[in-house]
Scaffold this active site. Structure first.
Site, PDB file in Angstrom:
ATOM      1  N   HIS A 101      -8.345  -1.327   6.012  1.00  0.00           N
ATOM      2  CA  HIS A 101      -8.643  -2.627   6.602  1.00  0.00           C
ATOM      3  C   HIS A 101      -9.247  -3.552   5.540  1.00  0.00           C
ATOM      4  O   HIS A 101     -10.139  -3.132   4.789  1.00  0.00           O
ATOM      5  CB  HIS A 101      -9.609  -2.459   7.775  1.00  0.00           C
ATOM      6  CG  HIS A 101      -9.888  -3.759   8.457  1.00  0.00           C
ATOM      7  ND1 HIS A 101      -8.997  -4.334   9.344  1.00  0.00           N
ATOM      8  CD2 HIS A 101     -10.928  -4.615   8.349  1.00  0.00           C
ATOM      9  CE1 HIS A 101      -9.486  -5.480   9.753  1.00  0.00           C
ATOM     10  NE2 HIS A 101     -10.652  -5.685   9.172  1.00  0.00           N
ATOM     11  N   ASN A 103      -6.460   4.613   8.235  1.00  0.00           N
ATOM     12  CA  ASN A 103      -6.058   3.203   8.218  1.00  0.00           C
ATOM     13  C   ASN A 103      -6.821   2.512   7.085  1.00  0.00           C
ATOM     14  O   ASN A 103      -7.882   2.983   6.666  1.00  0.00           O
ATOM     15  CB  ASN A 103      -6.394   2.543   9.554  1.00  0.00           C
ATOM     16  CG  ASN A 103      -5.922   1.104   9.617  1.00  0.00           C
ATOM     17  OD1 ASN A 103      -4.820   0.780   9.172  1.00  0.00           O
ATOM     18  ND2 ASN A 103      -6.757   0.224  10.151  1.00  0.00           N
ATOM     19  N   MET A 118       0.850  -2.815  12.376  1.00  0.00           N
ATOM     20  CA  MET A 118       0.157  -3.805  13.203  1.00  0.00           C
ATOM     21  C   MET A 118       0.169  -3.442  14.683  1.00  0.00           C
ATOM     22  O   MET A 118       0.447  -4.282  15.542  1.00  0.00           O
ATOM     23  CB  MET A 118       0.780  -5.194  12.977  1.00  0.00           C
ATOM     24  CG  MET A 118       0.790  -5.636  11.530  1.00  0.00           C
ATOM     25  SD  MET A 118      -0.829  -5.555  10.745  1.00  0.00           S
ATOM     26  CE  MET A 118      -1.493  -7.111  11.298  1.00  0.00           C
ATOM     27  N   ARG A 119      -0.107  -2.187  14.969  1.00  0.00           N
ATOM     28  CA  ARG A 119      -0.170  -1.767  16.365  1.00  0.00           C
ATOM     29  C   ARG A 119      -1.405  -0.919  16.588  1.00  0.00           C
ATOM     30  O   ARG A 119      -1.782  -0.116  15.732  1.00  0.00           O
ATOM     31  CB  ARG A 119       1.057  -0.928  16.735  1.00  0.00           C
ATOM     32  CG  ARG A 119       2.388  -1.661  16.626  1.00  0.00           C
ATOM     33  CD  ARG A 119       3.503  -0.808  17.217  1.00  0.00           C
ATOM     34  NE  ARG A 119       3.189  -0.396  18.577  1.00  0.00           N
ATOM     35  CZ  ARG A 119       3.293  -1.179  19.638  1.00  0.00           C
ATOM     36  NH1 ARG A 119       3.728  -2.412  19.500  1.00  0.00           N
ATOM     37  NH2 ARG A 119       2.964  -0.752  20.837  1.00  0.00           N
ATOM     38  N   LEU A 120      -2.006  -1.100  17.763  1.00  0.00           N
ATOM     39  CA  LEU A 120      -3.140  -0.277  18.162  1.00  0.00           C
ATOM     40  C   LEU A 120      -2.558   0.956  18.836  1.00  0.00           C
ATOM     41  O   LEU A 120      -1.780   0.831  19.775  1.00  0.00           O
ATOM     42  CB  LEU A 120      -4.009  -1.077  19.136  1.00  0.00           C
ATOM     43  CG  LEU A 120      -5.372  -0.512  19.505  1.00  0.00           C
ATOM     44  CD1 LEU A 120      -6.254  -0.379  18.265  1.00  0.00           C
ATOM     45  CD2 LEU A 120      -6.052  -1.425  20.533  1.00  0.00           C
ATOM     46  N   ASN A 122       0.832  -1.215   0.000  1.00  0.00           N
ATOM     47  CA  ASN A 122       0.000   0.000   0.000  1.00  0.00           C
ATOM     48  C   ASN A 122       0.863   1.259   0.000  1.00  0.00           C
ATOM     49  O   ASN A 122       0.531   2.234  -0.677  1.00  0.00           O
ATOM     50  CB  ASN A 122      -0.959  -0.003   1.202  1.00  0.00           C
ATOM     51  CG  ASN A 122      -2.175  -0.870   0.939  1.00  0.00           C
ATOM     52  OD1 ASN A 122      -3.064  -0.498   0.198  1.00  0.00           O
ATOM     53  ND2 ASN A 122      -2.188  -2.057   1.539  1.00  0.00           N
TER      54      ASN A 122
HETATM   55  C1  GRF Z   1      -3.385  -4.725   4.044  1.00  0.00           C
HETATM   56  O1  GRF Z   1      -4.149  -5.820   3.645  1.00  0.00           O
HETATM   57  C2  GRF Z   1      -4.165  -3.834   4.952  1.00  0.00           C
HETATM   58  O2  GRF Z   1      -5.526  -3.874   4.717  1.00  0.00           O
HETATM   59  C3  GRF Z   1      -3.871  -4.394   6.313  1.00  0.00           C
HETATM   60  O3  GRF Z   1      -2.538  -4.810   6.249  1.00  0.00           O
HETATM   61  C4  GRF Z   1      -2.203  -5.142   4.910  1.00  0.00           C
HETATM   62  C5  GRF Z   1      -0.942  -4.426   4.561  1.00  0.00           C
HETATM   63  O4  GRF Z   1      -0.400  -4.840   3.333  1.00  0.00           O
HETATM   64  N1  GRF Z   1      -4.130  -3.384   7.320  1.00  0.00           N
HETATM   65  P1  GRF Z   1       0.873  -4.097   2.733  1.00  0.00           P
HETATM   66  O5  GRF Z   1       1.969  -4.129   3.794  1.00  0.00           O
HETATM   67  O6  GRF Z   1       0.483  -2.701   2.392  1.00  0.00           O
HETATM   68  O7  GRF Z   1       1.265  -4.882   1.531  1.00  0.00           O
END
Ligand code: GRF
Length: 202
Positions: free
Chosen positions: A110, A108, A91-93, A14
């Site tokens: 999801h 964010n 991956m953190r809240l 992303n």
């Molecule tokens: C994505 O699927 C996003 O929705 C989730 O974590 C993933 C991250 O993928 N939160 P990347 O690291 O951007 O390839």
């Protein structure tokens, strides 16, 4: 020029999609000035380097508490005069203090149609539940887990022969289109928030 920081723990596809959207002019008047990761080995950091974007690692074990960790992040982001914090597989809240410091300026993405299947296993949970439609959601971050006001959402049918991998791949493709779109809307000041609802005036 809006200053964006991207927070990523993993692959960073992303991140890549957002950088491509800026390079191609799909997002204008914005630049990614920092990539931050909690994981030294995150491929997102390699991508940042390839694009010559400064990156920083904040390791959780270097701080005594979540609060202390987030305070260090806030200090860094403020020093960099960041306008928008983009979480892309971070991956953190984050703590309430972090949310308050950047209220309505943290996004964010999801991999499900929230509020269905929040948490770290959105794709696998949707598949296991047996829903026929899932998708992806871009939202502002609030104090909860994947609970903030929804900016954009798009649905995707689940096929009978889908596996977690095949579904994830299609959701990623969708994410790479939706996230740059949401960021562009924000940069152009097109997103109005009233209560929990986001309105887009085009
Ligand atoms: C994505 O699927 C996003 O929705 C989730 O974590 C993933 C991250 O993928 N939160 P990347 O690291 O951007 O390839």
């Amino acid at each position: 020029m809006r200053r964006i920081a991207i927070l990523a723990s993993g692959n960073g596809s992303n991140l890549e999609a957002i950088l491509t959207a800026i390079d191609s002019g799909q997002i204008q008047n914005a630049q990614v000035v920092a990539v931050i990761s909690d994981q030294e080995a995150a491929y997102a950091l390699v991508r940042a380097q390839k694009h010559k974007i400064p990156s920083r690692v904040f390791r959780r074990q270097d701080y005594p508490s979540r609060e202390a960790y987030d305070r260090a992040l806030i200090a860094f982001l403020k020093a960099e005069a960041i306008d928008l914090v983009v979480m892309a597989g971070f991956m953190r809240l984050v703590t309430p203090e972090f949310v308050a410091a950047f209220r309505n300026r943290i996004m964010n993405i999801h991999p499900s149609l929230l509020p269905a299947f929040p948490g770290t296993r959105g794709v696998a949970d949707a598949l296991a539940y047996g829903v026929k439609v899932t998708g992806c959601t871009v939202h502002f971050v609030d104090e909860g887990m994947d609970t903030g006001p929804i900016i954009l959402q798009e649905a995707l049918p689940i096929q009978p022969d889908d596996t977690v991998e095949s579904l994830q791949a299609r959701i990623h493709t969708l994410e790479h289109r939706l996230y740059p779109q949401a960021i562009d809307l924000w940069v152009r000041g097109k997103i109005k928030i009233r209560g929990r609802r986001c309105f887009i005036d085009e």
